[in-house]
Design a protein around this motif. Structure first.
Motif, PDB file in Angstrom:
ATOM      1  N   ILE A 150      -5.219 103.620  83.288  1.00  0.00           N
ATOM      2  CA  ILE A 150      -6.472 104.314  82.955  1.00  0.00           C
ATOM      3  C   ILE A 150      -7.663 103.404  83.281  1.00  0.00           C
ATOM      4  N   ALA A 151      -7.558 102.151  82.916  1.00  0.00           N
ATOM      5  CA  ALA A 151      -8.654 101.210  83.145  1.00  0.00           C
ATOM      6  C   ALA A 151      -8.157  99.781  82.973  1.00  0.00           C
ATOM      7  N   PHE A 152      -8.930  98.844  83.507  1.00  0.00           N
ATOM      8  CA  PHE A 152      -8.600  97.433  83.282  1.00  0.00           C
ATOM      9  C   PHE A 152      -9.853  96.586  83.445  1.00  0.00           C
ATOM     10  N   ALA A 194     -13.176 105.327  73.323  1.00  0.00           N
ATOM     11  CA  ALA A 194     -12.139 104.374  72.888  1.00  0.00           C
ATOM     12  C   ALA A 194     -11.662 103.522  74.061  1.00  0.00           C
ATOM     13  N   ILE A 195     -11.519 104.151  75.222  1.00  0.00           N
ATOM     14  CA  ILE A 195     -11.057 103.434  76.430  1.00  0.00           C
ATOM     15  C   ILE A 195     -12.089 102.374  76.833  1.00  0.00           C
ATOM     16  N   ILE A 196     -13.367 102.754  76.802  1.00  0.00           N
ATOM     17  CA  ILE A 196     -14.434 101.792  77.123  1.00  0.00           C
ATOM     18  C   ILE A 196     -14.448 100.655  76.095  1.00  0.00           C
ATOM     19  N   HIS A 213     -12.029  99.500  74.352  1.00  0.00           N
ATOM     20  CA  HIS A 213     -10.867  98.628  74.606  1.00  0.00           C
ATOM     21  C   HIS A 213     -11.172  97.635  75.733  1.00  0.00           C
ATOM     22  N   GLU A 214     -11.720  98.139  76.831  1.00  0.00           N
ATOM     23  CA  GLU A 214     -11.982  97.254  77.981  1.00  0.00           C
ATOM     24  C   GLU A 214     -13.095  96.252  77.681  1.00  0.00           C
ATOM     25  N   VAL A 244      -2.068 104.555  75.283  1.00  0.00           N
ATOM     26  CA  VAL A 244      -2.754 105.563  74.481  1.00  0.00           C
ATOM     27  C   VAL A 244      -1.697 106.429  73.787  1.00  0.00           C
TER      28      VAL A 244
END
Lengths: 184, 219
Positions: A89-91, A137-139, A141-142, A164
């Motif tokens: 999803i992201a890193f 939430a994803i942002i 986390h990163e 997730v």
């Protein structure tokens, strides 16, 4: 004296449980960080800003002082990485300025020096499958990685949990908060 | 004069060694990339359901390193490894015995000034060439040439299970291990910390590996 010893022991134990943090720090001791996002993420501005600022107010020593659209001088840049694979999803990536003025990509987990720059790469197809609550939430986390927080090991309920699922918190919870405080 | 010759020889030797070090990519460092992952399957049944193909297969030679993205400074930022596998047995989907399938594995390598770095995504353990595995595979849906007609593992650490043969005192030829009790994390090719999955080694064996063995290997 007894009270002092008691608190020292309590604090030591508390920090011993929360060691999922990276060893590097920001260049110049910077603890007030800015976030910039690229023009192709204009529609995601609110999610990026809210998600990044979830980390504010936890520890007086570190904060996200501003989130800016189309800004190339921020400490943390949020960018699109197209669709890289179907699992991710992201890193986040970490950079250190070298003596030639260029930037070296460092291994976030093992780097022990000072960081000059961090990027958050979002894989659009995966990311866009989530609603605003999860995108924030994803942002969060990163940006947490950019604040030197690692994934929990062993796994616990946390925003820094990497998959997730039911272990994944949408905002910083006890484990994340303890780690941020322990680090900064 | 002697001193001048010595300096020249020293400089030449130094340059030669430096060139050799830079060109030599046999020096390998390993690192893990902390990625946020999609959860395709929370349990064994969901893994069975989400997979388009379930096969027993052998990993073939010729793994291919693919870099999909570079950063603004020209560093390799993201990639995967394209791996071919030969189907030995097919349990779900259209794959037939002796078919060759292409899968993308969650790791890639990038050249460094000295040597190269192998980067695994979220503690993925690369499949070993020549070894047999039970693979759970999902067909790529991304409309990119690089993913055309290939599959991915729906979960980096629960998408493949090594078929383990071991020699015993009573047998000179290796025997298929169907009892996971004695197997350790290294043999099962999983990361000991299980950092990305939230399962202990015992839970992994009970909830996944034993079920795979029971269903596909004890025949």
């Amino acid at each position: 004296m007894t009270i002092l010893t008691f608190f020292t022991v309590v604090n030591f134990n508390s920090y011993a449980d929360t060691d999922d943090v990276y060893k590097w720090t920001w260049e110049g001791g910077t603890k007030s960080l800015t976030v910039g996002y690229t023009t192709d993420l204009k529609s995601e501005g609110t999610n990026i800003s809210t998600g990044a600022k979830y980390w504010n107010g936890i520890d007086n020593n570190v904060s996200i002082s501003g989130v800016y659209y189309d800004n190339n001088t921020s400490h943390i840049k949020v960018q699109i990485g197209d669709q890289l694979d179907e699992n991710t999803i992201a890193f986040a990536s970490l950079y250190n300025k070298n003596w030639l003025g260029g930037y070296n990509k460092e291994n976030m987990s093992t780097f022990t020096g000072t960081a000059d720059y961090c990027t958050v790469t979002i894989c659009t197809t995966s990311y866009n499958n989530f609603n605003d609550l999860w995108k924030k939430a994803i942002i969060c986390h990163e940006v947490g990685h950019c604040l030197a927080l690692d994934h929990p090991s062993p796994a616990v309920y946390a925003n820094m949990f990497p998959i997730v699922n039911t272990n994944y918190a949408t905002t910083p919870v006890t484990h994340d908060i303890d780690n941020l405080k322990a680090k900064w | 004069m002697k001193s001048k010759i010595f300096k020249i020889v020293f400089l030449c030797s130094f340059c030669l060694v430096l060139t050799f070090i830079i060109i030599d990519k046999s020096y390998v460092t390993k690192s893990t990339m902390s990625t946020q992952m999609i959860n395709y399957a929370s349990n064994f049944q969901e893994l069975e359901d989400v997979a388009d193909v379930i096969v027993k297969a052998k990993v073939l030679n010729g793994k291919q390193n693919i870099i999909t993205t570079k950063d603004e400074f020209g560093n390799d930022l993201f990639g995967f490894t394209k791996t071919k596998i030969e189907v030995l047995d097919s349990f779900k989907g259209n794959a037939k015995i002796k078919d060759t399938l292409t899968i993308s594995e969650g790791y890639f390598s990038r050249d460094l000034t000295v040597g190269k770095e192998i980067i695994t995504l979220s503690n993925y353990k690369p499949a070993k060439v020549g070894k047999e595995y039970i693979f759970y595979l999902v067909k790529h849906k991304i409309d990119k040439e690089v993913f055309k007609d290939s599959y991915f593992l729906p979960n980096y650490t629960k998408g493949k299970y090594p078929v383990i043969y071991k020699k015993t005192d009573n047998s000179s030829t290796p025997i298929l291990q169907t009892n996971a009790t004695e197997l350790n994390a290294e043999e099962l090719e999983i990361n000991e910390s299980r950092e990305a999955d939230g399962l202990s080694l015992e839970e992994y064996k009970n909830d996944y590996y034993d079920k795979v063995v029971e269903k596909y290997l004890k025949k």
